[in-house]
Scaffold this motif. Structure first.
Motif, mmCIF file in Angstrom:
data_model
loop_
_atom_site.group_PDB
_atom_site.id
_atom_site.type_symbol
_atom_site.label_atom_id
_atom_site.label_comp_id
_atom_site.label_asym_id
_atom_site.label_seq_id
_atom_site.Cartn_x
_atom_site.Cartn_y
_atom_site.Cartn_z
ATOM 1 N N ILE A 1 3.411 2.967 14.627
ATOM 2 C CA ILE A 1 3.661 4.267 13.985
ATOM 3 C C ILE A 1 4.027 4.060 12.521
ATOM 4 C CG2 ILE A 1 5.163 6.306 13.954
ATOM 5 C CD1 ILE A 1 5.407 5.994 17.015
ATOM 6 N N ARG A 2 4.878 3.078 12.281
ATOM 7 C CA ARG A 2 5.260 2.791 10.891
ATOM 8 C C ARG A 2 4.055 2.315 10.069
ATOM 9 N NH1 ARG A 2 9.649 4.997 8.995
ATOM 10 N NH2 ARG A 2 9.096 3.685 7.217
ATOM 11 N N LEU A 3 3.164 1.546 10.664
ATOM 12 C CA LEU A 3 1.966 1.105 9.959
ATOM 13 C C LEU A 3 1.110 2.301 9.540
ATOM 14 C CD1 LEU A 3 0.919 -2.037 12.040
ATOM 15 C CD2 LEU A 3 1.673 -2.017 9.647
ATOM 16 N N LEU A 4 1.003 3.296 10.420
ATOM 17 C CA LEU A 4 0.262 4.511 10.069
ATOM 18 C C LEU A 4 0.945 5.241 8.923
ATOM 19 C CD1 LEU A 4 -0.609 5.709 13.687
ATOM 20 C CD2 LEU A 4 -2.252 4.934 11.967
ATOM 21 N N PHE A 5 2.268 5.248 8.921
ATOM 22 C CA PHE A 5 3.023 5.851 7.821
ATOM 23 C C PHE A 5 2.675 5.184 6.490
ATOM 24 C CE2 PHE A 5 6.996 8.309 9.271
ATOM 25 C CZ PHE A 5 6.339 8.820 10.368
ATOM 26 N N GLU A 6 2.437 3.882 6.566
ATOM 27 C CA GLU A 6 2.176 3.109 5.346
ATOM 28 C C GLU A 6 0.712 3.106 4.946
ATOM 29 O OE1 GLU A 6 3.727 -0.684 6.404
ATOM 30 O OE2 GLU A 6 5.782 0.073 6.659
ATOM 31 N N GLY A 7 -0.112 3.860 5.705
ATOM 32 C CA GLY A 7 -1.516 3.979 5.341
ATOM 33 C C GLY A 7 -2.426 2.938 5.943
ATOM 34 N N HIS A 8 -1.933 2.191 6.930
ATOM 35 C CA HIS A 8 -2.744 1.156 7.565
ATOM 36 C C HIS A 8 -3.451 1.707 8.806
ATOM 37 C CE1 HIS A 8 -1.025 -2.006 5.056
ATOM 38 N NE2 HIS A 8 0.173 -1.503 5.309
ATOM 39 N N THR A 9 -4.608 1.138 9.119
ATOM 40 C CA THR A 9 -5.310 1.453 10.356
ATOM 41 C C THR A 9 -4.765 0.571 11.473
ATOM 42 O OG1 THR A 9 -7.328 2.148 9.227
ATOM 43 C CG2 THR A 9 -7.563 1.425 11.510
ATOM 44 N N VAL A 10 -4.605 1.166 12.655
ATOM 45 C CA VAL A 10 -4.057 0.454 13.815
ATOM 46 C C VAL A 10 -5.150 0.297 14.861
ATOM 47 C CG1 VAL A 10 -2.458 0.674 15.759
ATOM 48 C CG2 VAL A 10 -1.680 1.210 13.442
ATOM 49 N N CYS A 11 -5.285 -0.899 15.417
ATOM 50 C CA CYS A 11 -6.209 -1.159 16.521
ATOM 51 C C CYS A 11 -5.398 -1.569 17.750
ATOM 52 C CB CYS A 11 -7.204 -2.256 16.162
ATOM 53 S SG CYS A 11 -8.317 -1.814 14.812
ATOM 54 N N ARG A 12 -5.747 -0.988 18.877
ATOM 55 C CA ARG A 12 -4.996 -1.246 20.110
ATOM 56 C C ARG A 12 -5.945 -1.169 21.294
ATOM 57 N NH1 ARG A 12 0.119 -3.341 21.154
ATOM 58 N NH2 ARG A 12 0.646 -2.834 23.319
ATOM 59 N N GLU A 13 -5.785 -2.070 22.245
ATOM 60 C CA GLU A 13 -6.614 -2.014 23.446
ATOM 61 C C GLU A 13 -6.086 -0.938 24.384
ATOM 62 O OE1 GLU A 13 -6.974 -5.053 26.928
ATOM 63 O OE2 GLU A 13 -8.502 -5.622 25.436
ATOM 64 N N ARG B 1 -6.693 5.736 12.643
ATOM 65 C CA ARG B 1 -6.660 5.718 11.181
ATOM 66 C C ARG B 1 -5.604 6.696 10.673
ATOM 67 N NH1 ARG B 1 -11.967 5.014 12.736
ATOM 68 N NH2 ARG B 1 -12.963 3.144 11.845
ATOM 69 N N PRO B 2 -4.945 6.373 9.585
ATOM 70 C CA PRO B 2 -3.908 7.268 9.049
ATOM 71 C C PRO B 2 -4.495 8.617 8.668
ATOM 72 C CG PRO B 2 -4.429 5.518 7.493
ATOM 73 C CD PRO B 2 -5.124 5.157 8.758
ATOM 74 N N ALA B 3 -3.707 9.657 8.843
ATOM 75 C CA ALA B 3 -4.153 11.021 8.567
ATOM 76 C C ALA B 3 -2.940 11.854 8.190
ATOM 77 C CB ALA B 3 -4.852 11.611 9.791
ATOM 78 N N PRO B 4 -3.159 13.012 7.545
ATOM 79 C CA PRO B 4 -2.008 13.845 7.152
ATOM 80 C C PRO B 4 -1.204 14.382 8.327
ATOM 81 C CG PRO B 4 -4.107 14.880 6.525
ATOM 82 C CD PRO B 4 -4.428 13.516 7.014
ATOM 83 N N LEU B 5 -1.861 14.507 9.504
ATOM 84 C CA LEU B 5 -1.178 15.006 10.697
ATOM 85 C C LEU B 5 -1.215 13.911 11.754
ATOM 86 C CD1 LEU B 5 0.150 17.350 12.247
ATOM 87 C CD2 LEU B 5 -2.142 18.134 12.876
ATOM 88 N N MET C 1 0.852 -1.198 0.000
ATOM 89 C CA MET C 1 0.000 0.000 0.000
ATOM 90 C C MET C 1 0.885 1.245 0.000
ATOM 91 S SD MET C 1 -2.799 1.232 2.860
ATOM 92 C CE MET C 1 -3.837 -0.192 2.569
ATOM 93 N N THR C 2 0.629 2.157 -0.906
ATOM 94 C CA THR C 2 1.388 3.408 -0.927
ATOM 95 C C THR C 2 0.654 4.457 -0.119
ATOM 96 O OG1 THR C 2 0.301 4.105 -2.964
ATOM 97 C CG2 THR C 2 2.371 2.886 -3.173
ATOM 98 N N ALA C 3 1.400 5.330 0.498
ATOM 99 C CA ALA C 3 0.794 6.374 1.319
ATOM 100 C C ALA C 3 1.746 7.557 1.385
ATOM 101 C CB ALA C 3 0.488 5.854 2.718
ATOM 102 N N THR C 4 1.195 8.728 1.628
ATOM 103 C CA THR C 4 2.000 9.920 1.828
ATOM 104 C C THR C 4 2.373 10.008 3.295
ATOM 105 O OG1 THR C 4 0.822 11.053 0.050
ATOM 106 C CG2 THR C 4 2.050 12.418 1.610
ATOM 107 N N LYS C 5 3.648 10.159 3.574
ATOM 108 C CA LYS C 5 4.100 10.237 4.958
ATOM 109 C C LYS C 5 3.411 11.397 5.664
ATOM 110 C CE LYS C 5 8.241 11.115 7.750
ATOM 111 N NZ LYS C 5 7.668 12.296 8.431
ATOM 112 N N PRO C 6 2.859 11.148 6.850
ATOM 113 C CA PRO C 6 2.219 12.242 7.585
ATOM 114 C C PRO C 6 3.249 13.212 8.143
ATOM 115 C CG PRO C 6 2.292 10.275 8.938
ATOM 116 C CD PRO C 6 2.803 9.869 7.580
#
Length: 217
Positions: free
Chosen positions: A75-87, A104-108, A1-6
């Motif tokens: 953090i790296r997963l968010l960079f790559e455009g992935h959603t992270v779930c954590r308890e 969820r990934p976002a520009p900021l 998955m390509t993504a723009t680095k936040p």
């Protein structure tokens, strides 16, 4: 998955520096799709892995109390455009049922926690660093109020950890990075107006430099 680095803002402060209020004010300046927040506090190594006696004096204020690899990985997963779930971590309070946090990934991207500057691999990802500070006596009173009411701790335990864990950790793992930060926020008052004004200013600056953030009409 390509993504723009936040664009990544690191926010750290001493315990009792008013970081939670600052973060809430800051995040409220943006729409949910514009900003993501990941907190070091949700990466504590589970306390149930310790005995009850160990937990009474277990030091949560050292870098090894955090699952550092998982924190960095997410953090790296968010960079790559992935959603992270954590308890959510509930600080050993049995009255609190942990929620599932969805990031969820976002520009900021806001990364917050005591060790974010000390963890070199995370510090290297930050574009902007904010340091929150409060005088020790003010910070202790805030810590007492929070831990006694919200987390159900005993005052003796809170004061022991303050002297033996919290203050030494602040001096060793956070204070040395203070002068490297882009902005130092002094928060010695419970008047919300100064913090609101500062977050107004920072959010306006970010809207001018971060692609993907809307400009208010």
């Amino acid at each position: 998955m390509t993504a723009t680095k936040p664009y990544v803002v690191g926010i750290a402060g001493s315990s009792g520096s008013g970081k939670t209020f600052f973060l809430n004010c800051f995040v409220n300046h943006f729409a949910s799709h514009e900003i993501a927040l990941i907190s070091q506090d949700d990466y504590y190594i589970p306390a149930h892995t310790k005995t009850q006696e160990e937990n009474k004096r277990y030091n949560f204020d050292v870098p090894t109390a955090i699952d550092r690899n998982a924190f960095y990985r997410d953090i790296r997963l968010l960079f790559e455009g992935h959603t992270v779930c954590r308890e959510e971590y509930t600080f050993n309070n049995p009255a609190l049922k942990p929620k599932t946090i969805v990031i969820r990934p976002a520009p900021l991207l806001i990364v917050e926690g005591l060790f974010i500057f000390f963890y070199e691999e995370i510090n290297n990802l930050l574009n902007h660093r904010i340091f929150l500070h409060a005088e020790p006596d003010i910070a202790l009173q805030r810590r007492l109020k929070r831990d006694l009411v919200e987390r159900g701790y005993h005052e003796e335990d809170v004061r022991y950890k303050w002297v033996n864990h919290v203050v030494p950790a602040y001096r060793q793992y956070l204070l040395p990075f203070r002068e490297q930060c882009d902005r130092i926020v002094i928060n010695n008052t419970d008047d919300p107006a100064p913090i609101i004004a500062i977050t107004d200013e920072i959010s306006a600056e970010l809207r001018n430099i971060v692609p993907g953030l809307n400009h208010p009409s």
